[in-house]
Design an enzyme around this catalytic site. Structure first.
Site, mmCIF file in Angstrom:
data_model
loop_
_atom_site.group_PDB
_atom_site.id
_atom_site.type_symbol
_atom_site.label_atom_id
_atom_site.label_comp_id
_atom_site.label_asym_id
_atom_site.label_seq_id
_atom_site.Cartn_x
_atom_site.Cartn_y
_atom_site.Cartn_z
ATOM 1 C CB CYS A 113 16.998 13.426 13.690
ATOM 2 S SG CYS A 113 18.229 13.783 14.944
ATOM 3 C CG HIS A 249 13.097 14.422 15.372
ATOM 4 N ND1 HIS A 249 13.503 13.299 16.049
ATOM 5 C CD2 HIS A 249 14.134 15.293 15.412
ATOM 6 C CE1 HIS A 249 14.742 13.484 16.483
ATOM 7 N NE2 HIS A 249 15.141 14.684 16.108
ATOM 8 C CG ASN A 279 17.090 14.310 19.352
ATOM 9 O OD1 ASN A 279 16.751 13.319 18.709
ATOM 10 N ND2 ASN A 279 17.616 15.388 18.794
#
Ligand code: COA
Length: 322
Positions: A113, A249, A279
């Site tokens: 990520c 994020h 996500n």
């Protein structure tokens, strides 16, 4: 002094939207559970024949147009992704060819990520070293292709998309500081068990699924992100109060709220996309940045902190003025 500045952004989200109610029909879950535990309400899911580079190309075209540059101006391409089309050639070369970008360094990097933050930091160094004048930097993911749709612990969390920026050399300050980190001792808390040199034979079987100890990841993420945000501001000599925007994020609304609290930032100063995107791993920060800029909240001159955390663990932050 040469700086690097973001002069254009773009994003692409696949057409298909999957809501929490759609997931209720697949696994033993509820919209209420997903919303309260994660903040996710819906996510975009790429088509079966759609690849990560397909999404990157669409996001890049928008960023290139937004920046007012020509493809011939681009002299570096870096894509942060965990889900490239192929093991090789690297995805940035596929993007280069499709967009008609002339010969230049083009590579991908994988930091889960944190992929976009790693890619942006790397491009910033190329520009500051005088090697590059105009970089295309992308964060993109077809992460739903790795999802086990029968595992309610993970399938409700993820979505697909791509975000791109054009980073140019400039005499005006843009990126102020970048901070990257990783700690491989946590590798077993979040991983995908298939790679080019390990378990390749199980790709496509039930054994190939995202493995995550959600609770543990949550705790380390909150602790680490809080620490790096404080370190980033301190090193740059910037106070929390000076920050205009946090672009985090988008893994979980509760992680983001904890971060905002540590920074004394009201949620009105945080760009949130987790409810609409889920996500999207390496794509989440550049897509959130694009959302904030395009809807007019993030304006030229604003001070922005971007940060991410992912499998490895890896983490990173970028402090910049738009
Ligand atoms: N629907 C309904 N119940 C679910 C569920 C779902 N989709 N997923 C898990 N549950 C259940 C669990 O089975 C557990 O039940 P039990 O108590 O009977 O065993 C219960 O909900 C609580 O599970 P838990 O894992 O403790 O929940 P949580 O509050 O920690 O939330 C996450 C789970 C995954 C949302 C949360 O831990 C998280 O977001 N972690 C970080 C993940 C992350 O950021 N990953 C990417 C890093 S980049």
């Amino acid at each position: 002094m040469t700086y690097s500045r973001i002069v254009g952004t773009g994003r692409y989200l696949p057409e298909r939207v999957m809501t929490n109610f759609d997931l209720e029909k697949i696994v033993d879950t509820t919209d209420e559970w997903i919303r309260t535990r994660t903040g996710v309400e819906r996510r975009h899911v790429c088509a079966e024949d759609q690849t990560t580079s397909d999404m990157c190309i669409e996001a890049a075209k928008i960023a290139i147009e937004d920046a007012g540059v020509d493809v011939s101006d681009i002299d570096l391409i870096i894509t942060g992704t965990t889900t490239p089309d192929l093991i090789f050639p690297n995805i940035s070369t596929l993007i280069q060819h499709q967009l008609g970008i002339p010969v230049c360094p083009a590579f991908s990097l994988e930091a889960a990520c944190t992929g976009f933050i790693y890619a942006l930091t790397t491009a910033d160094k190329f520009i500051k070293a005088g090697e590059t004048k105009c970089a295309l930097v992308i964060g993109a993911e077809c992460i739903t292709k790795l999802v086990d749709w029968s595992d309610r612990n993970t399938c409700v969390l993820f979505g697909d998309g791509a975000g791109a920026v054009i980073l140019k050399s400039s005499e005006e300050q843009g990126i102020i500081s970048c901070h990257l980190g990783a700690d491989g001792q946590y590798k077993d808390l979040l991983y995908y068990p298939v790679g080019a040199s390990k378990n390749l034979a199980v790709a496509g079987t039930d054994a190939a699924a995202i493995m995550m100890s959600g609770n543990e990841v949550f705790k380390v993420a909150v602790k680490t992100l809080g620490r790096i945000a404080a370190e980033t501001l301190e090193k740059a000599g910037v106070t929390k109060e000076e920050l205009d925007w946090l672009v985090p994020h988008q893994a979980n609304i509760r992680i983001i709220q904890a971060m905002a609290k540590r920074l004394n930032m009201p949620m009105e100063k945080v760009i949130l996309t987790v409810q609409d995107h889920g996500n999207t791993s390496a794509a989440s920060v550049p897509m959130a940045l694009d959302v904030g800029i395009r809807d007019g909240r993030i304006k030229p001159g604003h001070l922005v902190l971007m940060e991410a955390f992912g499998g490895g663990f890896t983490w990173g932050s970028v402090l910049m003025r738009l």
